[in-house]
Design an enzyme around this catalytic site. Structure first.
Site, PDB file in Angstrom:
ATOM      1  N   ASN A   1       2.896   0.956  -8.457  1.00  0.00           N
ATOM      2  CA  ASN A   1       2.335   0.664  -7.142  1.00  0.00           C
ATOM      3  C   ASN A   1       0.813   0.637  -7.179  1.00  0.00           C
ATOM      4  O   ASN A   1       0.184   1.379  -7.930  1.00  0.00           O
ATOM      5  CB  ASN A   1       2.823   1.696  -6.127  1.00  0.00           C
TER       6      ASN A   1
ATOM      7  N   GLY B   1      12.564   4.813  -6.995  1.00  0.00           N
ATOM      8  CA  GLY B   1      12.242   3.645  -6.183  1.00  0.00           C
ATOM      9  C   GLY B   1      11.837   2.418  -6.965  1.00  0.00           C
ATOM     10  O   GLY B   1      10.999   1.643  -6.503  1.00  0.00           O
TER      11      GLY B   1
ATOM     12  N   HIS C   1      -0.483  -0.953 -12.849  1.00  0.00           N
ATOM     13  CA  HIS C   1      -0.789  -2.264 -12.278  1.00  0.00           C
ATOM     14  C   HIS C   1      -2.114  -2.280 -11.523  1.00  0.00           C
ATOM     15  O   HIS C   1      -2.417  -3.255 -10.839  1.00  0.00           O
ATOM     16  CB  HIS C   1       0.340  -2.731 -11.357  1.00  0.00           C
TER      17      HIS C   1
ATOM     18  N   ARG D   1      -3.789  -6.710   2.807  1.00  0.00           N
ATOM     19  CA  ARG D   1      -3.051  -5.605   2.181  1.00  0.00           C
ATOM     20  C   ARG D   1      -3.870  -4.312   2.196  1.00  0.00           C
ATOM     21  O   ARG D   1      -3.324  -3.221   2.434  1.00  0.00           O
ATOM     22  CB  ARG D   1      -2.662  -5.979   0.755  1.00  0.00           C
TER      23      ARG D   1
END
Length: 310
Positions: free
Chosen positions: A141, A249, A158, A105
């Site tokens: 995000n 979003g 997060h 990632r």
């Protein structure tokens, strides 16, 4: 009562008032709230008067930059979904596998760039700050694309892919190394047929604090973990003072972030949702603008004709 002291029961009753039989007056209120406006001119008038704007963003913003979401059908890394890897238990069982996943990632994100939605938000913050107005971005995000775009007032609830936390001493540090450690070089391919690396713990990312050498973990909030209370306190402060809130979003189903905008709306503050489709919270908001955020958001946040630029 502050935002984060609300009970889930009260929140749900506010967000879904139409599910229970109620007096005709309450039904009328819920009916009226069930039709958010998509009138951009009306939104722009509200935007022009706002002094403290809170923007809550989710995975939909990053998806438009080509960031894998690992959600829904096909949302796998090898044969696992994110919720099978992004847990303290998974890391305790197999830190090598979890680090391969996060190394992949991180490497993907190094090749990704902010899209027009990220840029519009950052440009809006810069412009309004010169007018004595504020913009805060509260993001779910972990990819730092808002930071790349230039956003300064950023709350990452997060965490971040590019921060680590030591499992021994607890030190949190920014880390943009590629690869994050030599043993992970060339590892992490997502193909289901990829052979697992099985890297010894001593070769995984290690703490660089003097005399520690503890095993590092990604500084992200995993499933089953609580959000940082200090970050939540900052979020609460910002949402308590905002006079306009944008939800961009996000699916509005991940808690506690899903309760932020509905509670702002409950105190009468205009909330505008920018999303590909309606969400469970849409009917709580004054505005809803369907479509790609990179298309709908830039004109919404562009300079208003009443703005005076010095």
């Amino acid at each position: 009562m502050s935002l984060l002291q609300l009970t889930a029961r009260r929140l749900v009753s506010q967000a879904y008032c139409g599910l229970k039989a109620a007096a005709s007056k309450k039904q009328k209120v819920c009916s009226e709230m069930a039709r958010p406006s998509s009138n951009m001119a009306d939104f722009r008038e509200v935007f022009a008067k706002a002094k403290h704007i809170a923007i809550i963003t989710g995975a939909g913003v990053s998806a438009e930059s080509g960031v894998p979401t690992f959600r829904g059908a096909g949302g796998f890394w090898r044969k696992w979904q994110a919720q099978e890897l992004a847990t303290p238990e998974a890391f305790a069982r197999n830190p090598s596998r979890v680090w391969e996943f996060y190394h992949y990632r991180r490497e993907v994100m190094l090749s990704k760039h902010p899209n027009p939605a990220h840029i519009a938000i950052a440009e809006c913050e810069r412009r309004l700050s010169k007018q004595g107005r504020s913009v805060v971005v509260i993001t779910q995000n972990i990819d730092e694309l808002h930071r790349k775009a230039g956003t300064k007032h950023l709350l990452e609830i997060h965490g971040s892919l590019f921060k680590t936390r030591c499992t021994n001493c607890g030190n949190v540090a920014a880390n943009y190394k590629s690869p994050i450690c030599p043993a992970l070089a060339g590892k992490g391919a997502p193909d289901p047929e990829t052979e697992e690396a099985v890297i010894p713990v001593e070769d995984l990312p290690q703490c660089e604090e003097d005399g520690c050498n503890g095993l590092l973990r990604p500084h992200v909030v995993w499933f089953g973990e609580a959000l940082d209370p200090d970050v939540l306190t900052e979020v609460e402060k910002e949402l308590d003072i905002c006079d306009l809130c944008l939800v961009v979003g996000t699916s509005s189903v991940v808690y506690p972030a899903a309760m932020f905008a509905p509670q702002v709306s409950a105190r009468g503050v205009p909330v505008a949702e920018f999303n590909m489709e309606a969400t469970p919270a849409t009917n709580r908001f004054r505005f809803h603008f369907p479509g790609p955020c990179g298309t709908t958001l830039p004109p919404a946040l562009a300079r208003h004709q009443t703005e005076i630029i010095s």
